[in-house]
Every structure is written in C-alpha cells, then in structure tokens.
Motif scaffolding. Structure first.
Motif: not given
Length: 411
Positions: A382-391
């Motif tokens: 459910g994170q924004p895409p940029a945060e999900l890719l950083a994770t």
C-alpha cells in the motif's frame, strides 16, 4: 412481452470474512460452474456466505436458467497501487504516468482507461510495420518463385506460386493490440466514453487481422524497432490472459469480464522489481526454475519461485507469499518449504517475502540442527510506488549480503 431481468450485481471483497447473501439455487449453480472465483459456504436461514479467494476483477457469469450474475471481485489494494504492480517494468519510461492514470475507483474501468491512454500515446508516432513472409499464387511474378510447388503443376503456367516479404502492419504486435482494444471495449462496466475511444483507436490499425475468439496470442520478441510498443503490449497481454475461465469438466466457459489471480500478480512484480534491484549487485534471478536435488535419485521435482545467482553460483532462494504475516512467526508449512529448498540447493539461508498490508521488520527463523536460517520479510504494497521500490532495494541489499559466497551449484 416479457423482459429478462438484468444480471444480479454481487460485490465480494478479496479478503475478509465474507458476506451473507440470499442466493437462489440457480445463482449458486452459476457460481459453482467456475470454481475458485469465490468461496461459498451454506449458512443458516437458506443463505450463503460468500468470501473472496485472492482474485480481483469484474465478470458476468451465466446461470443454468439463462440468468446472469455480475460479480465484482474488489481488490484489497487501492486501484492506483494495483495498477502499478500490474504494469511495472524496470525499463518502462512511462512508469509515473502508469501510476497517475487510474482515475476510476474500479479496477476494470481503470485498466481500460489506461489501455486507451497508452495506445493513443504509442500510436502518435505511427503504427508499427514489419516484414512478413507471404506465400500465395499470383498472376505475375513477385518475390521468389516457389519452384517445387510450381513444377508440380500441370497445364497453364499461371498463376505463379511465389514467396515474398511484405512490409505490413499485420504483424504480431498489432494483432495483440487490436485484440486487446476490441476486448476492452466490450467488457462489462466500461464507461461509454472509454469504449468509444477504444473503438476509435482500433480503427487506426487498418490492415491488421483480428485474432479469432480463443486463438492463442502470437509471439513477439522485444527489439530496438518495437521498443516503443513494449509497455503497451504488456498491458494488452494482461487484458487478454483470462479470456475464458475453466469450469468443472473439460470444457471452458467464456465469461464477459476480467479476473486477476493476485498471488501471480505479486510474484510477477516481485520477480521484476527485486530482479532489477539485485542486478545492481551483480546478481541475476531465475524464476520458476526446476531442480531435482532433494533426493539422491533425483526423482523429486522442486520449483522455487526465485533462485538467485552470482557468477554462476547460487546465492540464495526466495519464495513469494501473497499473504499477510499476522505474527512474527512464519507458518510452519512455509518454513518446511524453504527448509527443503535450502537443503536441496546447499544453502545456509532462504527468504520468504510476504505481501503484507503494513510494514514489518525481517524475522529470522534459525532451524535447529540444520544450520539453516529462514528469514521472513513483509512488503507493504500500500506504499506509494517510490517508497515501495526503495523498500525492495533495501530488501535486495539484505538478501545478497550474508550469502554472498553462494553455493557452487548450477541447474
């Protein structure tokens, strides 16, 4: 004159306890003809409890009496996030537009709208053409004469059996696109404005043959020439993957709609995104690779979701789990599965990656007397895409670190 009632609308959430519904026997029979779409359990008072089964989409199911059910399988993720998972590609230059294109609240209208937008932008540079080898009989010579076929003929020398290369729009890429545009325009729940736009875009593909219903999709190979089509074709193939649903028995039942198996969506996204992040560490991913190393006879087949390699040596193994890790302990059956993978591949560590709805720190499970550690990770989809890719980038760093030496095994 009697009028048949429209389809009965039913909405089911992908997760949760389900809903109690007063279904008729005819409606239950229609739902049971396509097993796996939902879970059905009888409840007191002649009602049925219907719950989701890790699927999302919208379908219109016929019932034995001639009626219909319009089944909305509501995903647990917001449509924006789900579209990002569906259309993600490491080399997609339109990634940010993919995320912002989902203006509708429901998945199917959002996908159709995204297809229309992406097609319009792609065709602004013109319809892709390619060379296709054609064999036919003509009253004149074109290209090369098919000598063997011509010699077998008797009588007049015309027509001539010839073979030639034609520069044409009727190629695999455009056939896939045309099929997707036609299908999306006909799907249930598509706004009239979007359907009109899809039909208008299909008119741009003049000279392209429409694939017959149920025909397999033609294959295409990514090249420099069709690179601008690649994001569009991935979306088109997505809309064409579930053109029919397998019911009980050998015969397929065509349904008017679109269904996503969410575990497959998550596994595909994890393969692409994690593979892209691991490539920066010199590691490649092999997805669904078959191994026969568990028993000495090589009879037991194993197919891990992801096997990671560095310079030809296995680094570790990863399994994607479309489930929320509710506690700090991974389910026993998941630990057994990773333990068998690590044992067979000679690894000291393996990883479980869960599609959690909230962030969770990694948890190590050290297996007694085995010398193997299974680590469970949670990804907040459910994170924004940029945060999900950083994770995922952080996950890649943790996965490749401790196991850098790898196991000297090749499939």
């Amino acid at each position: 004159m009697t009028h048949r009632a429209g389809p009965v609308p039913i909405t089911v959430n992908e997760t949760g306890p389900g809903t109690l519904l007063p279904l008729t026997g005819d409606q239950v029979a229609g739902l049971l003809r396509v097993p796996g779409l939902v879970r059905l359990h009888p409840a007191p008072g002649g009602r049925w409890r219907m719950s989701g089964n890790q699927k999302a989409g919208l379908v219109r199911l016929p019932t034995p009496s001639g009626g219909a059910i319009q089944l909305h399988l509501r995903p647990k993720l917001p449509v924006r996030n789900l579209l990002f998972l569906l259309t993600y590609s490491p080399d997609d230059p339109w990634r940010t537009q993919t995320v912002t294109a989902a203006e509708a609240q429901n998945l199917l209208p959002a996908l159709a709208d995204l297809l229309a937008r992406t097609t319009r932008r792609t065709l602004e540079s013109g319809v892709l053409h390619g060379y296709r080898t054609i064999e036919e009989d003509l009253p004149l010579v074109r290209g090369r004469i098919r000598t063997a076929d011509q010699i077998r003929r008797t009588g007049l020398p015309l027509p001539v059996a010839v073979r030639y290369d034609d520069h044409t729009p009727d190629i695999a890429e455009n056939r896939i696109l045309l099929a997707a545009l036609h299908r999306a325009a006909r799907l249930t729940g598509i706004p009239p404005r979007t359907a009109t736009a899809l039909r208008h875009l299909a008119d741009h593909l003049s000279g392209v043959h429409l694939l017959p219903a149920g025909a397999p999709l033609p294959s295409w190979t990514p090249t420099r020439l069709n690179a601008r089509y690649a994001p569009l074709l991935r979306l088109a193939e997505l809309l064409l993957t579930d053109r029919s649903v397998q019911p009980e028995g050998a015969r397929t039942t065509d349904v008017d709609g679109f269904v996503l198996a969410m575990p497959a969506v998550f596994e595909r996204f994890l393969t692409l995104a994690l593979g892209d992040a691991l490539a920066r560490h010199g590691i490649r991913i092999a997805a669904q690779e078959q191994h026969h190393r568990l028993d000495t006879q090589g009879r037991v087949r194993m197919r891990p979701d992801l096997v990671l390699y560095r310079a030809g040596r296995i680094v570790t193994v990863v399994d994607a789990k479309y489930a929320t890790l509710d506690t700090t302990t991974a389910p026993t059956e998941h630990l057994y599965q990773l333990l068998s993978y690590c044992t067979a591949l000679g690894l000291g560590q393996g990883h479980l990656v869960y599609a959690a709805t909230a962030g969770r720190h990694a948890t190590d499970h050290v297996i007694r007397r085995a010398g193997i550690t299974v680590t469970a990770h949670g990804l907040d989809l459910g994170q924004p895409p940029a945060e999900l890719l950083a994770t995922i980038a952080d996950l890649a760093t943790r996965i490749q670190g401790p196991s850098a030496l790898g196991a000297p095994l090749t499939p």
